[in-house]
Design a protein around this motif. Sequence first.
Motif, PDB file in Angstrom:
ATOM      1  N   MET A  34       0.966  -1.155  -0.128  1.00 27.12           N
ATOM      2  CA  MET A  34      -0.242   0.175   0.408  1.00 27.12           C
ATOM      3  C   MET A  34       1.119   1.424  -0.157  1.00 27.12           C
ATOM      4  O   MET A  34       0.510   2.061  -0.604  1.00 27.12           O
ATOM      5  CB  MET A  34      -0.661   0.164   1.252  1.00 27.12           C
ATOM      6  N   LEU A  35       1.815   0.859   0.797  1.00 29.81           N
ATOM      7  CA  LEU A  35       2.828   2.696   0.525  1.00 29.81           C
ATOM      8  C   LEU A  35       3.859   2.600  -0.379  1.00 29.81           C
ATOM      9  O   LEU A  35       3.811   4.095  -0.848  1.00 29.81           O
ATOM     10  CB  LEU A  35       4.018   2.418   1.758  1.00 29.81           C
ATOM     11  N   LEU A 137      -1.804   9.601   3.470  1.00 27.27           N
ATOM     12  CA  LEU A 137      -2.053   9.241   4.291  1.00 27.27           C
ATOM     13  C   LEU A 137      -2.658   7.869   4.341  1.00 27.27           C
ATOM     14  O   LEU A 137      -3.272   7.423   3.392  1.00 27.27           O
ATOM     15  CB  LEU A 137      -3.569   9.897   4.929  1.00 27.27           C
ATOM     16  N   VAL A 138      -1.831   6.524   4.639  1.00 27.61           N
ATOM     17  CA  VAL A 138      -2.178   5.502   5.026  1.00 27.61           C
ATOM     18  C   VAL A 138      -2.779   4.610   5.993  1.00 27.61           C
ATOM     19  O   VAL A 138      -1.883   4.780   7.110  1.00 27.61           O
ATOM     20  CB  VAL A 138      -1.518   4.350   4.072  1.00 27.61           C
ATOM     21  N   LEU A 139      -3.914   4.538   5.978  1.00 30.25           N
ATOM     22  CA  LEU A 139      -4.161   3.621   7.757  1.00 30.25           C
ATOM     23  C   LEU A 139      -5.071   2.341   6.986  1.00 30.25           C
ATOM     24  O   LEU A 139      -5.634   2.654   6.522  1.00 30.25           O
ATOM     25  CB  LEU A 139      -6.045   4.865   7.958  1.00 30.25           C
ATOM     26  N   GLU A 140      -4.598   1.691   8.362  1.00 30.48           N
ATOM     27  CA  GLU A 140      -4.961   0.002   8.114  1.00 30.48           C
ATOM     28  C   GLU A 140      -5.532  -0.290   9.029  1.00 30.48           C
ATOM     29  O   GLU A 140      -4.962  -0.268  10.319  1.00 30.48           O
ATOM     30  CB  GLU A 140      -3.970  -0.721   7.959  1.00 30.48           C
ATOM     31  N   GLU A 141      -6.603  -0.500   9.003  1.00 30.02           N
ATOM     32  CA  GLU A 141      -8.020  -0.724  10.800  1.00 30.02           C
ATOM     33  C   GLU A 141      -8.326  -2.364  10.350  1.00 30.02           C
ATOM     34  O   GLU A 141      -8.860  -3.088   9.632  1.00 30.02           O
ATOM     35  CB  GLU A 141      -9.159   0.640  10.850  1.00 30.02           C
ATOM     36  N   LEU A 193     -10.279  13.871   2.092  1.00 30.35           N
ATOM     37  CA  LEU A 193      -8.488  13.922   1.444  1.00 30.35           C
ATOM     38  C   LEU A 193      -9.081  13.589  -0.465  1.00 30.35           C
ATOM     39  O   LEU A 193     -10.103  12.925  -0.062  1.00 30.35           O
ATOM     40  CB  LEU A 193      -8.488  12.828   3.012  1.00 30.35           C
ATOM     41  N   GLY A 194      -8.224  13.293  -0.987  1.00 35.43           N
ATOM     42  CA  GLY A 194      -8.305  12.957  -2.499  1.00 35.43           C
ATOM     43  C   GLY A 194      -7.554  11.848  -2.533  1.00 35.43           C
ATOM     44  O   GLY A 194      -6.858  11.434  -2.092  1.00 35.43           O
ATOM     45  N   ALA A 260      -5.725   4.684   1.504  1.00 37.24           N
ATOM     46  CA  ALA A 260      -4.768   5.459   0.987  1.00 37.24           C
ATOM     47  C   ALA A 260      -5.393   6.699   0.231  1.00 37.24           C
ATOM     48  O   ALA A 260      -6.255   6.398  -0.820  1.00 37.24           O
ATOM     49  CB  ALA A 260      -3.638   4.369   0.875  1.00 37.24           C
ATOM     50  N   ALA A 261      -4.855   7.957   0.824  1.00 41.45           N
ATOM     51  CA  ALA A 261      -5.539   8.709   0.567  1.00 41.45           C
ATOM     52  C   ALA A 261      -4.652  10.219   0.120  1.00 41.45           C
ATOM     53  O   ALA A 261      -2.949  10.311   1.034  1.00 41.45           O
ATOM     54  CB  ALA A 261      -7.004   9.702   0.855  1.00 41.45           C
TER      55      ALA A 261
END
Length: 268
Positions: A34-35, A137-141, A193-194, A260-261
């Motif tokens: 993802m990163l 911004l990358v979040l994993e939940e 976020l876009g 991710a955005a």
Amino acid sequence: MSKKAYVFDATGHDSELQRLRLIESVFDSGSREMLIRGGLSRGMNCLEVGAGAGSIAAFMAKTVGRQGRVAAVDLSTRFLRDITASNIDVYEADILDVDLPAETFDVAHARFVFIHVPEWRAALNRVVQLLKPGGLLVLEEPDFSASRALSGTEPLRASFERVHQAIFAMFEGRQLDHAFGLRLPAIFQGLSLGDMALVNDAPIVQGGSPFATMMGMSASQLRQKYKATGLATDEDIENYRAFTAAPSSWAIYHGTVRAAARNRRMWM
């Protein structure tokens, strides 16, 4: 990343490190993908929120090279003390209080962090403030609502279901959402976020696999919290551990939503 005690705070050093290493073995490949897809590259400044045992901070540090830097932030840095990379700065702090200037980072990442944070809105607002305009911004939940016991003996499957009901109730009792991952699309829209990209991963895993073993360890470490809900007994937890170890058992333990955005503007 919260002033309220983290659910795993009271766990033993060795068992918690083992659990974190299992998490890394299961989830790091998805996090790295993802990163990289989001544009992580040489020379960037990165923020890792809830750095845990440090594998993703180390990956980002290697990727950005000597021209870049990584700030690794965690409420407890007990597993980050042996970091030797010269371009990683470790901060033992709440993300709401850490002394970092706004619009500093090209990339910010967190995995399985905000599900544990009652004041997640303020914490996420702070993370976005730390991103440069256009920053990633990358979040994993996780999404525990996806859990299902799919095969195994009936007594073990029944205990699986009761333990997961206890997991739901434990989160609710802490004013948290056991399906927090499913909220990420709406949260990212609320943050304005876009260029949003989303992945939902809910693997069917076999007993004895690293994923199942990690869940069995969590049940052992959180035994008293699960029992306190009144929905799971000691026998259920032992059966659950047996389920996670049995090769004949297959289950979805939780889904993982990765989002991710880009930072288009500040959320006030």
